[in-house]
Design an enzyme around this catalytic site. Structure first.
Site, mmCIF file in Angstrom:
data_model
loop_
_atom_site.group_PDB
_atom_site.id
_atom_site.type_symbol
_atom_site.label_atom_id
_atom_site.label_comp_id
_atom_site.label_asym_id
_atom_site.label_seq_id
_atom_site.Cartn_x
_atom_site.Cartn_y
_atom_site.Cartn_z
ATOM 1 N N HIS A 112 0.891 -1.179 0.027
ATOM 2 C CA HIS A 112 -0.162 0.056 0.099
ATOM 3 C C HIS A 112 0.762 1.151 -0.051
ATOM 4 O O HIS A 112 1.666 1.372 0.889
ATOM 5 C CB HIS A 112 -0.834 0.108 1.180
ATOM 6 C CG HIS A 112 -1.929 -1.156 1.308
ATOM 7 N ND1 HIS A 112 -3.048 -1.190 0.885
ATOM 8 C CD2 HIS A 112 -1.766 -2.532 1.783
ATOM 9 C CE1 HIS A 112 -3.491 -2.345 0.877
ATOM 10 N NE2 HIS A 112 -2.754 -3.064 1.623
ATOM 11 N N ASP A 123 -8.844 -4.969 -2.442
ATOM 12 C CA ASP A 123 -8.241 -5.353 -1.155
ATOM 13 C C ASP A 123 -8.538 -4.511 0.148
ATOM 14 O O ASP A 123 -8.582 -3.253 -0.204
ATOM 15 C CB ASP A 123 -6.750 -5.323 -1.223
ATOM 16 C CG ASP A 123 -5.953 -5.747 -0.168
ATOM 17 O OD1 ASP A 123 -6.236 -7.110 0.448
ATOM 18 O OD2 ASP A 123 -5.148 -5.023 0.311
ATOM 19 N N HIS A 173 -9.179 -10.568 -1.179
ATOM 20 C CA HIS A 173 -9.018 -9.993 0.281
ATOM 21 C C HIS A 173 -10.197 -10.999 1.191
ATOM 22 O O HIS A 173 -11.438 -10.631 1.186
ATOM 23 C CB HIS A 173 -9.287 -8.803 0.648
ATOM 24 C CG HIS A 173 -9.081 -8.678 2.035
ATOM 25 N ND1 HIS A 173 -8.399 -7.622 2.772
ATOM 26 C CD2 HIS A 173 -10.420 -8.481 2.952
ATOM 27 C CE1 HIS A 173 -8.481 -7.718 4.022
ATOM 28 N NE2 HIS A 173 -9.726 -7.947 4.404
ATOM 29 N N ASN A 233 -4.940 -6.856 9.451
ATOM 30 C CA ASN A 233 -6.137 -7.599 8.867
ATOM 31 C C ASN A 233 -5.670 -8.230 7.560
ATOM 32 O O ASN A 233 -5.162 -7.716 6.845
ATOM 33 C CB ASN A 233 -7.067 -6.606 8.649
ATOM 34 C CG ASN A 233 -8.578 -7.447 8.338
ATOM 35 O OD1 ASN A 233 -8.723 -8.605 8.660
ATOM 36 N ND2 ASN A 233 -9.494 -6.742 7.701
ATOM 37 N N ASP A 286 2.360 -6.939 2.290
ATOM 38 C CA ASP A 286 1.292 -6.189 2.632
ATOM 39 C C ASP A 286 1.796 -5.057 3.402
ATOM 40 O O ASP A 286 1.084 -4.742 4.531
ATOM 41 C CB ASP A 286 0.194 -7.016 3.601
ATOM 42 C CG ASP A 286 -1.174 -6.413 3.659
ATOM 43 O OD1 ASP A 286 -1.444 -5.295 3.037
ATOM 44 O OD2 ASP A 286 -1.969 -7.036 4.308
#
Lengths: 437, 316
Positions: free
Chosen positions: A74, A163, A190, A290, A317
């Site tokens: 991200h 996602d 996801h 998460n 992630d």
């Protein structure tokens, strides 16, 4: 041998390229940003007498591998440039040994249209890593209407994902799989049934019971995975399961693969390293993530899935969050931790040194496997390909330090942990973009 | 053997607190209980100490009990309530507490809806922190006052059978009672609808019942928890009516208990839902005595923790 001003020789390292099945000491010659040759056996240094010393990287005792690819990060731009930008995220990537990253679309605005894809790609021109865009499946990732997937692919998207959210509507997921099939791109799931996980801030287990925190059961993930396996089987579409975290998910993917379903999967370093027991020790909000950290049994299953190939890729992630958002009560903090700069060290320390994976298997999951799943160039040192190369000092010990992160955010639960294995050089298109101290 | 001091400078929960420490708190509370019963209910013990009562959640009993405990010990206290504070302007817990602490606070009593928030405070304050209830995690002073009340009646906790009834999943009172009672040698059972029994609750080392009559068989103490209407809305219960039919503490169930049984409730009660007025107000009910004991227990905890200073950020 003569080389021109832009060229580099990486001398004396152990070259590992799982795609080529190559693994021995060799010199790598880079010319014009491409891999010119791989010479074995290694030559004596004097052979390169006419090469300027600063053009030779002595990689003796080090590993020379294809530039690593992180297929799940991200970068927060556009929208949360205070947490990360494409430029700073790529600096973190380079420091972690990654020459390519795939950014998820849950930015603000969501990457659900051509213009935003183009914006990210244009911003990436200044960055020191290749950036590939994963665009949204549905408009605003709201799970209501398909995004203009054809347009997104034309603009450069390599996969689609909502996602951060599960596409809860199975009919829409079916249509998305059918539609994405026209462009031969995978859908990255996801997997989290949002009804079962509503309000949860950690795994549902004795630990959540003990701490009185709302838990998300492992079946919330597994039901979602099983649904998408069945849809992929029915449609013949390609599904990639992001951040596998439970034993049941690993088992489901293993059996789906055995049945010929086109499914692939990734796991994160935190899911093969940490359990939910960590949370009660210090209520560290950097452990809020998460999918949540699970139990010892799940961690062992994820590792077993990496070992037997059920899980194809290792992805960080990387999820930067501002300090003020994490410096709060545990259940009020947003989920996510940064990972680009600790992934390689955790792979070495947790997987290789514990005897689960050898280097070739580990590198495969961070190079050619994600490249093949997403149709990316790179992931190999094949002669003529772009000189994206990572040099690793495999036995170097280092301690994760907060103020050494290149990432704009510092939300890592691994701060203070000693890791083994560090990036020496990261080379992007023949240019050294990162060099360790 | 009774220890003369507590190991930690905070009281964050009863998990990990030793038998000797609990005994010390209860014994100390007994001496303070005598003070409460005097005509002049004040001692100078905490003169010059300032206590912040930081209540992020509504509370009647616990807040007033702490406040009175502080006053009876001659401490200065200031009260914070979330409503009417700068929290509505977006100020974080950390900023709020650091600002108030700059006014020179020595001890903080915190009630908060987030589990772990008292621990969070210990990472950046110098004050002693007392947990007055955090989320569904712990409510140590409630369990201590429950244990004091039981001990006063039976002269012991060892070997007694205590049944905790109701919303085990969301109850911090249940968790603290389990830790404390088990440490003190009591046998503990929990009973409630299976939707309100949390995952792997058996790992607490308690007996588990979904049939109230079975749970009551041979028990000495029944501690009835409040059931909240929200649980019905969240789909955990079909209706409060059905809850009352299955788990309501009624007179006709009392014969299953041991002679000399005791009825407890931490309040606030939903009369006619989890407990009938008849049972709540019966001779065997010690509900109001619990409230009085709460003050004594809180005096003891304030007294035992005051002045304890160690490095910030220690493992609690």
């Amino acid at each position: 041998m003569t080389v021109n001003g832009n060229d580099i020789i990486i001398a004396g390292g152990r070259v590992i390229d799982p795609a080529l099945g190559f693994g021995k000491e060799a010199d790598v010659i880079i010319r014009n940003g491409k891999i010119e040759n791989i010479i074995t056996p290694i030559k004596a240094k004097r052979t390169y007498e006419d090469v300027a010393p600063d053009k030779i990287i002595d990689a003796t005792g080090n590993l020379v591998v294809p530039g690593l690819i992180d297929m799940h990060v991200h970068l927060r731009e556009p929208g949360r440039e205070d947490e990360e930008t494409i430029v700073t995220g790529c600096q973190a990537a380079a420091a972690g040994g990654f020459t390519s990253v795939c950014c998820m679309p849950n930015t603000d605005p969501v990457i659900d249209n051509q213009e935003t894809v183009k914006f990210v790609i244009s911003r990436a021109q200044e960055a020191i890593a290749n950036v590939y865009v994963i665009a949204a499946i549905t408009k605003k990732s709201e799970g209501k209407e398909l995004a203009e997937i054809g347009d997104l692919v034309k603009a450069g998207a390599v996969a689609i994902s909502d996602d951060g959210h599960f596409l809860q509507n199975p009919e829409l997921m079916r249509r998305a799989l059918e539609y994405a099939g026209m462009f031969d791109i995978p859908i990255i799931t996801h997997a989290e049934d949002s009804f079962l996980s509503a309000g949860a801030v950690m795994n549902e287990s004795y630990q959540s019971t003990r701490l009185g925190l709302k838990g998300s059961p492992s079946v919330a993930e597994e039901i979602a995975v099983l649904r998408d396996i069945k849809l992929a089987e029915f449609i013949g579409g390609r599904v990639h399961i992001a951040h596998v975290s439970t034993a049941g998910t690993v088992a489901a993917i293993r059996s789906a693969k055995a049945n010929g379903v086109k499914i692939t999967a990734e796991a994160t370093p935190h899911h093969f390293t940490l359990t939910d027991e960590e949370i009660g020790k210090r209520f560290d909000t950097n452990l809020r993530v998460n999918p949540p950290l699970r139990t010892r049994k799940d961690v062992e299953a994820v590792i077993a899935g990496l070992v037997d190939g059920t899980i194809d890729c290792i992805a960080s992630d990387h999820a930067p969050h501002a300090e003020e958002e994490k410096d709060v009560e545990f259940d009020l903090a947003p989920p996510g931790m940064i990972g680009l700069e600790t992934t390689l060290g955790l792979v070495k320390t947790q997987l290789i040194d514990k005897g689960y994976l050898n280097w070739a298997d580990a590198i495969r999951k961070m190079t050619i496997n994600p490249a093949r799943i997403l149709g990316l160039p790179g992931g190999t040192l094949e002669i003529g390909s772009a000189a994206d190369i990572t040099i690793i000092d495999p036995e170097r010990k280092w301690t994760v330090e907060r103020n050494k992160f290149r990432s704009k955010s510092k939300n890592s639960p691994f701060i203070g942990r000693e890791l083994i294995g560090q990036v020496g050089h990261t080379i992007l298109g023949g240019r050294v973009v990162y060099k360790s101290d | 053997m009774t220890s003369s001091t507590l190991q930690s400078r905070h009281l964050l929960g009863l998990e990990g607190v030793t038998r000797e420490e609990i005994k010390l708190i209860l014994d100390t509370a007994e001496t303070f209980r005598e003070i409460i019963d005097r005509p002049i209910k004040k001692v100078p013990t905490l003169r010059g100490i300032t206590v912040l009562n930081l209540f992020y959640e509504p509370s009647t009993r616990t807040r007033i009990s702490f406040e009175l405990a502080e006053k009876r010990l001659s401490a200065d206290s200031v009260n914070f309530a979330k409503t009417g504070s700068s929290v509505s302007k977006g100020e974080t817990l950390k900023d709020t507490v650091r600002n108030i602490e700059s006014l020179k606070i020595d001890m903080i009593v915190i009630r908060h809806s987030s589990s772990g928030s008292p621990y969070f405070l210990t990472q950046f304050v110098d004050s002693n922190v007392i947990n007055a209830g955090d989320g569904s995690h712990e409510h140590p002073t409630q369990a201590l006052l429950d244990m004091l009340t039981i001990r006063q009646k039976y002269g012991k906790l060892d070997g007694l059978r205590v049944v905790l009834i109701g919303d085990v999943k969301h109850s911090r009172v249940v968790r603290s009672n389990i830790w404390g009672l088990k440490t003190m040698g009591a046998s503990v059972a929990v009973c409630g609808p299976s939707t309100l029994l949390p995952y792997e609750v058996e790992k607490f080392g308690v007996d588990i019942f979904t049939d109230l009559d079975e749970a009551l068989d041979g028990a000495d103490v029944v501690n009835v928890m409040r059931i909240q209407l929200e649980r019905q809305q969240a789909g955990l219960l079909p209706s409060l009516r059905e809850y009352t039919n299955l788990f309501g503490m009624t007179r006709d169930r009392l014969h299953r208990l041991n002679k000399n049984y005791t009825i407890m409730h931490p309040g606030p009660m939903n009369r006619g839902v989890e407990i009938t007025p008849e049972v709540a107000d019966s001779e065997s009910s010690v509900i109001l005595n619990q409230v009085t004991n709460g003050q004594a227990v809180r005096m003891a905890v304030l007294y035992l923790l005051s002045g304890k200073k160690e490095e910030r950020g220690e493992e609690a």
